[in-house]
Design a protein around this motif. Structure first.
Motif, PDB file in Angstrom:
ATOM      1  N   SER A  96     -15.739  -0.181   2.429  1.00 40.17           N
ATOM      2  CA  SER A  96     -16.598  -0.933   3.356  1.00 40.17           C
ATOM      3  C   SER A  96     -16.532  -2.435   3.111  1.00 40.17           C
ATOM      4  O   SER A  96     -17.056  -3.210   3.917  1.00 40.17           O
ATOM      5  CB  SER A  96     -18.049  -0.458   3.221  1.00 40.17           C
ATOM      6  N   ASN A  97     -15.925  -2.849   1.998  1.00 37.09           N
ATOM      7  CA  ASN A  97     -15.765  -4.266   1.682  1.00 37.09           C
ATOM      8  C   ASN A  97     -14.274  -4.591   1.664  1.00 37.09           C
ATOM      9  O   ASN A  97     -13.466  -3.797   1.178  1.00 37.09           O
ATOM     10  CB  ASN A  97     -16.380  -4.590   0.317  1.00 37.09           C
ATOM     11  N   PHE A  98     -13.933  -5.784   2.181  1.00 41.78           N
ATOM     12  CA  PHE A  98     -12.534  -6.163   2.299  1.00 41.78           C
ATOM     13  C   PHE A  98     -12.331  -7.590   1.814  1.00 41.78           C
ATOM     14  O   PHE A  98     -13.167  -8.473   2.056  1.00 41.78           O
ATOM     15  CB  PHE A  98     -12.065  -6.052   3.753  1.00 41.78           C
ATOM     16  N   LEU A  99     -11.214  -7.798   1.145  1.00 40.58           N
ATOM     17  CA  LEU A  99     -10.761  -9.135   0.776  1.00 40.58           C
ATOM     18  C   LEU A  99      -9.297  -9.224   1.185  1.00 40.58           C
ATOM     19  O   LEU A  99      -8.432  -8.590   0.578  1.00 40.58           O
ATOM     20  CB  LEU A  99     -10.930  -9.377  -0.726  1.00 40.58           C
ATOM     21  N   MET A 100      -9.020  -9.975   2.246  1.00 48.61           N
ATOM     22  CA  MET A 100      -7.691 -10.048   2.820  1.00 48.61           C
ATOM     23  C   MET A 100      -7.032 -11.366   2.449  1.00 48.61           C
ATOM     24  O   MET A 100      -7.573 -12.444   2.723  1.00 48.61           O
ATOM     25  CB  MET A 100      -7.773  -9.918   4.350  1.00 48.61           C
ATOM     26  N   GLY A 101      -5.854 -11.255   1.827  1.00 50.67           N
ATOM     27  CA  GLY A 101      -5.124 -12.439   1.416  1.00 50.67           C
ATOM     28  C   GLY A 101      -3.934 -12.703   2.309  1.00 50.67           C
ATOM     29  O   GLY A 101      -3.824 -12.190   3.422  1.00 50.67           O
ATOM     30  N   ARG A 102      -3.033 -13.521   1.819  1.00 50.46           N
ATOM     31  CA  ARG A 102      -1.889 -13.976   2.610  1.00 50.46           C
ATOM     32  C   ARG A 102      -0.984 -12.799   2.975  1.00 50.46           C
ATOM     33  O   ARG A 102      -0.647 -11.963   2.136  1.00 50.46           O
ATOM     34  CB  ARG A 102      -1.097 -15.004   1.806  1.00 50.46           C
ATOM     35  N   THR A 103      -0.596 -12.738   4.242  1.00 55.30           N
ATOM     36  CA  THR A 103       0.335 -11.725   4.723  1.00 55.30           C
ATOM     37  C   THR A 103       1.116 -12.319   5.879  1.00 55.30           C
ATOM     38  O   THR A 103       0.637 -13.248   6.545  1.00 55.30           O
ATOM     39  CB  THR A 103      -0.402 -10.444   5.141  1.00 55.30           C
TER      40      THR A 103
END
Length: 524
Positions: free
Chosen positions: A201-208
């Motif tokens: 339910s928690n997200f940490l989205m980095g470089r893609t």
């Protein structure tokens, strides 16, 4: 008790530099997914989270590259080296970890992908199956989670993928009630099984960079697709966060500093050594002293079904005549077997084993299933199959898959090969015997397809990995020839196969030939 974890600085317009706090108690209930390409700072983020929460919650880190073992000295984590323990032992270790509330790092470095999946599954299974009295809150961090919960079948065995995916699914889907909070990091969402990723339910989205990955990241964060390109411009260590544990709206943040460092670190440029050309040539091509092959002790089987079949196959103890006169009469004792009867029984074993292996699917079935089939066939033909216990059946089966048959066992050279094979890990014994048989008879080197079939797989990639594994540990030595051919030497025996094509496809070999066709039981 509410505990806030400082993950770094928020980068919003109105709160630049303010601390981005993560609610640890909410994280334990809702889990976390981290995505970012290689070099985006995922490991740095995980290390920050682990360091900041180490004093508040028990932790277990599944570490495929040995990068987090440096936590031990600073934060007291116990490093569990998976290559030093069997799968059953890791289950017991995991149960005691939960019982005594010790934070650990499971170091999977040095194992191939198949064994990493099996050992990680065993450890996660031990955490999941712990007694209810020991269901204390625990943060379970899995780096490179796509290795343990792949979205599609790869070159690992189906069995390893199944048990690993099941363990990861239990962690993310059912672990909350057992106090387990999964924190998983992956390079690409497309590589991760959907039923594992969907439970966070928690997200940490980095470089893609790929369009499909940017679009999926934007969808997860509730952002418009036209803004998805921002993920391509994120700097190293910068992530977009969303979830009940950290922010109800997409929050850009920069991960803060860490107190420990990985063993490898980032690659740094350095000048090449100033070595004269002739000296460099001598350093490269100078032959070294041959090292004796390392023959590790064979790891005992941890299969419950195999152990059960071994117990069932043991002959019953013969009845003892009672000493008291009033006791019931004993059953008649069986007469000892004559040499002729032993020879007949051995011949019957060979014939029945041929029947078992005549099935085209036999190479791909487990030893426990084949042994059960063997015992049933023995009973139907009135042969005492229980006299051939499971370890002996395993050796006979390995020899049969390697191409050995009647007459081969009496060959002193083959006896030496089987003795060396018995010291090797169980899953490569049949490959060693297959190569030994080809070398003994001066036959061409078996192809990758033949090696894969001998070890119960259809994957040539797995065969190549097994051969590479054996060569790295000194069990074999490969020599290339002209025309894409190769030969393989066995240093422990001093034998070498003839040159053969590794890409050959013996599709006519379906496991059903008889001795006259040069099949599994061809004589030496």
């Amino acid at each position: 008790m509410k505990v806030g974890i400082d993950m770094g600085a928020a980068m919003t317009a109105g709160a630049t530099g303010a601390s981005a706090m993560l609610d640890l108690e909410e994280l334990l209930a809702t889990r976390l997914l981290v995505q970012g390409n290689s070099g985006s700072g995922k490991s740095h983020l995980l290390r920050r989270l682990i360091e900041q929460s180490a004093r508040w919650v028990q932790q277990a880190v599944i570490d495929p590259e040995g990068d987090f073992v440096t936590l031990a000295e600073r934060f007291g984590h116990i490093v569990v080296n998976a290559d030093e323990h069997s799968e059953a032992a890791l289950q017991s270790v995991a149960a005691r970890v939960r019982q005594h509330r010790v934070s650990v790092v499971l170091n999977l470095e040095g194992l191939d992908a198949d064994m990493q999946m099996r050992h990680a599954a065993a450890f996660l299974g031990g955490l999941f199956d712990a007694d209810r009295d020991h269901w204390y809150p625990m943060l379970v961090v899995v780096d490179e989670a796509q290795l343990f919960a792949p979205s599609a079948a790869g070159e690992v065995s189906d069995e390893a993928r199944k048990v690993s995916l099941g363990a990861m699914t239990n962690l993310m889907c059912r672990g909350r009630k057992r106090g387990l909070a999964g924190v998983i990091a992956t390079q690409r969402l497309a590589k991760l099984a959907k039923n594992v990723a969907a439970e966070a339910s928690n997200f940490l989205m980095g470089r893609t960079f790929l369009d499909i990955d940017m679009a999926r990241a934007a969808d997860l964060l509730g952002m418009e697709r036209r803004t998805a390109e921002m993920f391509r411009d994120l700097e190293r260590g910068h992530f977009i966060a969303l979830g009940p544990a950290i922010s109800r709206r997409p929050l850009p943040l920069r991960i803060g500093a860490v107190e420990t460092q990985g063993r490898a670190g980032s690659p740094k440029l350095m000048p090449l050594p100033d070595t004269p050309l002739e000296d460099a040539r001598e350093l490269i091509f100078k032959p070294g002293e041959p090292e004796p092959p390392r023959l590790p002790a064979r790891r005992p089987s941890t299969s419950a079904s195999a152990d059960l079949l071994a117990q069932l196959s043991r002959p019953r103890p013969l009845p003892v005549e009672p000493e008291n006169e009033g006791a019931a009469p004993a059953l008649p004792m069986e007469e000892p077997e004559t040499p002729e009867q032993a020879a007949e029984r051995k011949a019957a074993y060979e014939a029945i084993l041929r029947e078992v292996l005549a099935d085209p699917e036999a190479p791909y079935r487990s030893i426990a299933v084949l042994y059960q089939d063997f015992l049933v066939r023995c009973r139907t033909q009135g042969v005492r199959g229980e006299l051939l216990e499971l370890p002996a059946f395993r050796r006979k089966l390995a020899a049969a898959r390697a191409g050995a048959g009647d007459g081969t066992e009496e060959n002193p050279a083959w006896a030496k090969a089987t003795q060396v094979a018995a010291t090797l890990p169980e899953d490569i014994q049949v490959v060693f015997l297959l190569l030994a048989r080809a070398a003994l008879d001066h036959l061409p080197c078996p192809s990758d397809a033949e090696v894969a079939r001998a070890c119960g797989s259809r994957s040539r990639g797995r065969a190549r990995r097994l051969l590479t594994y054996m060569e790295q540990r000194g069990f074999v030595a490969t020599r290339s020839g002209l025309g894409n051919t190769r030969s393989i030497a066995l240093p422990a025996l001093g034998w070498e196969t003839a040159l053969g094509d590794p890409n050959a496809d013996p599709n006519a070999d379906d496991g059903s030939e008889g001795p006259e066709d040069g099949g599994l039981f061809a004589t030496a």
